[in-house]
Design a protein around this motif. Structure first.
Motif, PDB file in Angstrom:
ATOM      1  N   UNK A   1       0.726  -1.122  -0.248  1.00 40.41           N
ATOM      2  CA  UNK A   1       0.246  -0.050  -0.157  1.00 40.41           C
ATOM      3  C   UNK A   1       0.905   1.157  -0.202  1.00 40.41           C
ATOM      4  N   UNK A   2       1.895   1.300   0.749  1.00 41.07           N
ATOM      5  CA  UNK A   2       2.753   2.245   0.801  1.00 41.07           C
ATOM      6  C   UNK A   2       3.499   2.710  -0.343  1.00 41.07           C
ATOM      7  N   UNK A   3       3.957   1.611  -1.339  1.00 43.61           N
ATOM      8  CA  UNK A   3       4.638   1.549  -2.494  1.00 43.61           C
ATOM      9  C   UNK A   3       3.564   2.143  -3.683  1.00 43.61           C
ATOM     10  N   UNK A   4       2.379   1.632  -3.442  1.00 38.79           N
ATOM     11  CA  UNK A   4       1.301   2.189  -4.241  1.00 38.79           C
ATOM     12  C   UNK A   4       1.279   3.771  -4.192  1.00 38.79           C
ATOM     13  N   UNK A   5       1.167   4.164  -2.816  1.00 39.80           N
ATOM     14  CA  UNK A   5       1.015   5.514  -2.715  1.00 39.80           C
ATOM     15  C   UNK A   5       2.237   6.389  -3.106  1.00 39.80           C
ATOM     16  N   UNK A   6       3.222   5.930  -2.915  1.00 46.21           N
ATOM     17  CA  UNK A   6       4.419   6.540  -3.200  1.00 46.21           C
ATOM     18  C   UNK A   6       4.837   6.597  -4.995  1.00 46.21           C
ATOM     19  N   UNK A   7       4.777   5.439  -5.358  1.00 40.78           N
ATOM     20  CA  UNK A   7       5.245   5.187  -6.931  1.00 40.78           C
ATOM     21  C   UNK A   7       4.160   5.019  -7.672  1.00 40.78           C
ATOM     22  N   UNK A   8       2.841   4.745  -7.375  1.00 42.26           N
ATOM     23  CA  UNK A   8       1.612   4.429  -8.121  1.00 42.26           C
ATOM     24  C   UNK A   8       1.334   3.052  -8.186  1.00 42.26           C
ATOM     25  N   UNK A   9       0.391   2.632  -8.972  1.00 46.68           N
ATOM     26  CA  UNK A   9       0.117   1.145  -9.026  1.00 46.68           C
ATOM     27  C   UNK A   9       0.794   0.314  -9.487  1.00 46.68           C
ATOM     28  N   UNK A  10       1.825   0.730 -10.479  1.00 46.13           N
ATOM     29  CA  UNK A  10       2.732  -0.212 -10.982  1.00 46.13           C
ATOM     30  C   UNK A  10       3.602  -0.875 -10.161  1.00 46.13           C
ATOM     31  N   UNK A  11       4.064  -0.299  -9.082  1.00 47.04           N
ATOM     32  CA  UNK A  11       5.130  -0.849  -8.510  1.00 47.04           C
ATOM     33  C   UNK A  11       4.763  -1.901  -7.421  1.00 47.04           C
TER      34      UNK A  11
END
Length: 121
Positions: free
Chosen positions: A33-43
């Protein structure tokens, strides 16, 4: 009432027990979830795809190097049999109880016998 409070229905188990059982899955979900917020859905999608690719590759590891396997769903932590998977999860430097004492009952300690069995010599 127990469901509303997210407490287990068994009267003898402690409420903290269910949280401890799901700890790694919860941490994995939080990280995604943190990666999605920081880098977008692709990460997070890329990371889960990499984990699935490693899981599907079924590398040839001798039984001596295999570790206790914990079954979980959707590419989350739990399967401790693959060093590549541990690296992708960021757990390559973590030594757990299962790494030392888990799964030793069924694995042979003779590397050469295991390798000969696998390549059918």
């Amino acid at each position: 009432m127990a469901d509303a409070l997210n407490m287990p229905s068994e009267p003898s188990s402690h409420p903290l027990e269910s949280r401890l059982k799901n700890w790694e899955q919860t941490q994995f979900d939080l990280k995604m979830e943190n990666l999605r917020r920081l880098f977008g859905t692709h990460e997070p999608v890329k990371r889960v795809m990499e984990l699935e690719a490693v899981k599907a590759s079924l590398p040839l590891y001798p039984d001596v190097l295999r570790r206790a396997e914990v079954v979980t769903g959707n590419g989350a932590p739990g399967s401790r049999t693959d060093p590549a998977r541990e690296i992708l999860l960021g757990r390559d430097g973590v030594v757990d109880w299962e790494d030392i004492y888990g799964g030793m009952e069924e694995c042979p300690l003779d590397f050469h016998t295991d390798l000969e069995r696998r390549i059918k010599i």
